[in-house]
Write a protein that holds these residues in place. Sequence first.
Motif, PDB file in Angstrom:
ATOM      1  N   PRO A 140      59.833  89.516  18.470  1.00 33.26           N
ATOM      2  CA  PRO A 140      58.780  88.543  18.154  1.00 33.26           C
ATOM      3  C   PRO A 140      57.428  89.223  18.011  1.00 33.26           C
ATOM      4  O   PRO A 140      57.253  90.384  18.415  1.00 33.26           O
ATOM      5  CB  PRO A 140      58.809  87.616  19.366  1.00 33.26           C
ATOM      6  N   PRO A 141      56.445  88.547  17.422  1.00 34.82           N
ATOM      7  CA  PRO A 141      55.096  89.115  17.357  1.00 34.82           C
ATOM      8  C   PRO A 141      54.601  89.513  18.746  1.00 34.82           C
ATOM      9  O   PRO A 141      54.701  88.740  19.702  1.00 34.82           O
ATOM     10  CB  PRO A 141      54.260  87.964  16.788  1.00 34.82           C
ATOM     11  N   GLY A 142      54.108  90.738  18.862  1.00 32.91           N
ATOM     12  CA  GLY A 142      53.614  91.235  20.148  1.00 32.91           C
ATOM     13  C   GLY A 142      54.694  91.654  21.110  1.00 32.91           C
ATOM     14  O   GLY A 142      54.404  92.027  22.242  1.00 32.91           O
ATOM     15  N   GLY A 143      55.948  91.622  20.661  1.00 38.04           N
ATOM     16  CA  GLY A 143      57.048  91.938  21.570  1.00 38.04           C
ATOM     17  C   GLY A 143      57.042  93.358  22.071  1.00 38.04           C
ATOM     18  O   GLY A 143      57.539  93.644  23.153  1.00 38.04           O
ATOM     19  N   ALA A 144      56.493  94.295  21.284  1.00 37.91           N
ATOM     20  CA  ALA A 144      56.473  95.698  21.688  1.00 37.91           C
ATOM     21  C   ALA A 144      55.121  96.121  22.244  1.00 37.91           C
ATOM     22  O   ALA A 144      55.033  97.119  22.948  1.00 37.91           O
ATOM     23  CB  ALA A 144      56.827  96.591  20.494  1.00 37.91           C
ATOM     24  N   THR A 145      54.064  95.369  21.935  1.00 40.61           N
ATOM     25  CA  THR A 145      52.705  95.802  22.299  1.00 40.61           C
ATOM     26  C   THR A 145      52.011  94.911  23.306  1.00 40.61           C
ATOM     27  O   THR A 145      50.936  95.253  23.797  1.00 40.61           O
ATOM     28  CB  THR A 145      51.840  95.870  21.033  1.00 40.61           C
ATOM     29  N   PHE A 146      52.567  93.726  23.609  1.00 38.14           N
ATOM     30  CA  PHE A 146      51.952  92.753  24.520  1.00 38.14           C
ATOM     31  C   PHE A 146      50.594  92.274  24.008  1.00 38.14           C
ATOM     32  O   PHE A 146      49.747  91.853  24.788  1.00 38.14           O
ATOM     33  CB  PHE A 146      51.800  93.342  25.934  1.00 38.14           C
ATOM     34  N   THR A 147      50.390  92.353  22.706  1.00 43.51           N
ATOM     35  CA  THR A 147      49.140  91.886  22.116  1.00 43.51           C
ATOM     36  C   THR A 147      49.445  90.865  21.036  1.00 43.51           C
ATOM     37  O   THR A 147      50.469  90.945  20.353  1.00 43.51           O
ATOM     38  CB  THR A 147      48.336  93.042  21.491  1.00 43.51           C
ATOM     39  N   LEU A 148      48.539  89.904  20.909  1.00 42.69           N
ATOM     40  CA  LEU A 148      48.591  88.934  19.829  1.00 42.69           C
ATOM     41  C   LEU A 148      47.266  88.994  19.084  1.00 42.69           C
ATOM     42  O   LEU A 148      46.237  89.368  19.654  1.00 42.69           O
ATOM     43  CB  LEU A 148      48.837  87.524  20.370  1.00 42.69           C
ATOM     44  N   SER A 149      47.284  88.639  17.803  1.00 41.64           N
ATOM     45  CA  SER A 149      46.102  88.789  16.975  1.00 41.64           C
ATOM     46  C   SER A 149      45.942  87.590  16.054  1.00 41.64           C
ATOM     47  O   SER A 149      46.928  86.972  15.637  1.00 41.64           O
ATOM     48  CB  SER A 149      46.199  90.077  16.146  1.00 41.64           C
TER      49      SER A 149
END
Length: 785
Positions: A564-573
Amino acid sequence: MSKIVSRKHAAPRIQQMSTVLAALLLPMAGAHAADAAPVAEAAGATTTLQEVRVQGTKENDFKADKAASPKYTELLVNTPQTITVIKRELIEQQGAVTLTEALRNTPGVGTFFLGENGSTNTGDAIYMRGFDASSSIYVDGVRDMGSISRDTFNIEQIDVVKGPAGTDGGRGSPTGSINLTSKQATLESAISSIVTVGSGKQKRATLDVNQVINADKGIAFRVNLLDQDSGNPARDVVKNKRWAIAPTIGFGLNGATRLYLNYLHVDQDNIPDGGVSTVGLPGYTSPDPKRPFIANAAPVDPRNFYGSAQDYDKVKADMVTVRVEHDFAPTVKLQNTSRYGKTRQDYLLSSYMATADNLKTPVANDPSTWTLVRVNTTNGLATNSGRTIKDQDNQILTNQTTVTADLDTGALKHTLVAGLEFIDEKQLSFGYDAMSLGQLAPANLYHPDPYAPVTGLAPKRNSVRSEGNTSTQSLYLFDTVKLGERWMFSGGLRADHFNTSFNAITLVTTNTAATAGKPATSTSVLVPVNLDLSDTLVNGKLSVLFKPTADSSVYATVANSKQPPGGATFTLSTSVSAATNPKFDPQETTTKEIGTKWDFLKQKLALTAAIYRTDIKNEIEVDPTNTAIVYQNGKKRVEGVEIGLVGEIARNWLVSAGYTHMKTSVESGKVVTASGINNLSYTPKDAFTGWTSYSLPFGLKLGGGVRYVGKLLRGTDGAIGTPAFADAYWVADAMASYSVNKHVDLQFNLYNITDKEYIAAINKSGYRYTPGAPRTASVTANLRF
């Protein structure tokens, strides 16, 4: 074992001995103790005893029988997926001390990507089959977070699972995962130590102590220690310094209920490597059309260090694990694992890009005067001090329960694996005032001075910060069904309900280029961001396997995974073109694999082969005519063949080898390589790895291997004049060890025998690369007490 027969006319002593042996051996064969009396009375008669067989097996030093995860219940020969298991003996023969070095034993996997533009990747930045797998690294089946260079001192084996691992571990890389198995306490007291010195000021020592505390109750304690203070033989100034301790205690190790308490502490204090300028390498042209002479520049010395000796990469990691295993019956087992882990990284690196603005040539025909400005600029404005900082905490709290049960339903035999997993992951990052990171004077391109003073160095946090948190509740079920001795059908299903929250204060900078009568300007404002994303991901896999013989299989598998979005980075934009925008659907991956596995020479040698196709969809694509319009119709594909051979070819002769051929492409969307070739970046088309060793009868062991990595195409970001790819290369290594006595082995390793110069990794813009290590050597003492 041949039968023991007493003779009628044997001497009295022999008759007495045969009587005693008969009395001892008959109970072992299943007779009652009382049966010994008639035997004694008939000692003068011919007595034939039942045959007693004593069998022993020697562990195969290279070949593993099973993967470590309880989700893989079958032997590897019966597991319908490409899995490479790298065992400790192979790691020690090669003198591999990090995960990155150990992964050279599986083809096409490595740290090929140096970083984005002026930044540099740290820790284990692993690429596998065309995609970054750094977020899919596990320790004892639990996801491991943080930018840390994982050491092998406390590792028993490494499992590399290729293909979607969404059913096994949830969200993750579309092309595989890596699981490290830690050393545990055992009921065998032993002490061993490995001491190594070598090129690049290498100094390293490990200690492994296992002590049985109470054999009857199955209590044992084990501790592994590490201390290392080494330079880098390929690079000036770069330092790899760390120490670690990993105690573990086990209870009930010989019983139905087993308890393991593990702790790991790692402390790293390194000087990071920002890479070497690509000026003068094949494929390099001038970044400035007005200065075409730059294209004829000579390559720089690959040992050059363009940062500051005051750069640092400090990492502290702590991990507490409690694991309980219970056998309800021989066919029903439970495993419960709880873990709290925390990794803190404090990192400062002098980064640079040899752009037209930053590469100064005051005397065109005198390259000794050329300099490299270590300040990043955009439109003629300094965007930062040229120093990259990372102040980040990663935490994970998890509990997972897995139950394994064997069931028979008529002609069908089932092996069921069911489990629950609860995970809470958090990442906290802090921003810094750019000017507080200090200023570096321009570096001489060919003779940089890493010890030049840094002015104004006083790192200070600013108001920029971000906190990402993902909580996940998972349920999974696997079933392997055996129909007779030939057919096996298996399937798995996993549901992950997750919630990601991202709270941040970001600094948004707007730069305006200079115009007639107006200078360039730069405006920055702080903007709060609060975003949330919740969803339920369902992943599955299905396979059928046929066994031509008891020691072989042919299989077909289809599996999927989602990120999912942010699944690897723990960030949402909120950026319209960012893959981390919560409005987008998860990236979806489907892999189809057909393969075969054969065990030869009484299961001592394994041959595997597989062909596969992986399709990735829902990639983000920006409209080329209007950047405000974004589509999620991008598709990528990786397909190829992989062959492996591991085990014992003959007595005392071991081998581990693998070859892969990959064809990658963007099926829908913009080409991602700087060269314009429709391939995926940082993915060698062909790769090979091989290692073999032979033990001679008088204590001498000889070994060696080669590895090949094909051409690496870098990504594209509009950089001018930089190489579009890194050339393919072969590297050969050798090893010799001698057993002085039962307590001491001496080992000599020689790396890169031909002193081959090659590019091990290149960054996205192509301004920087990591040189491969030159010819180096190390001497190791393996001590056992």
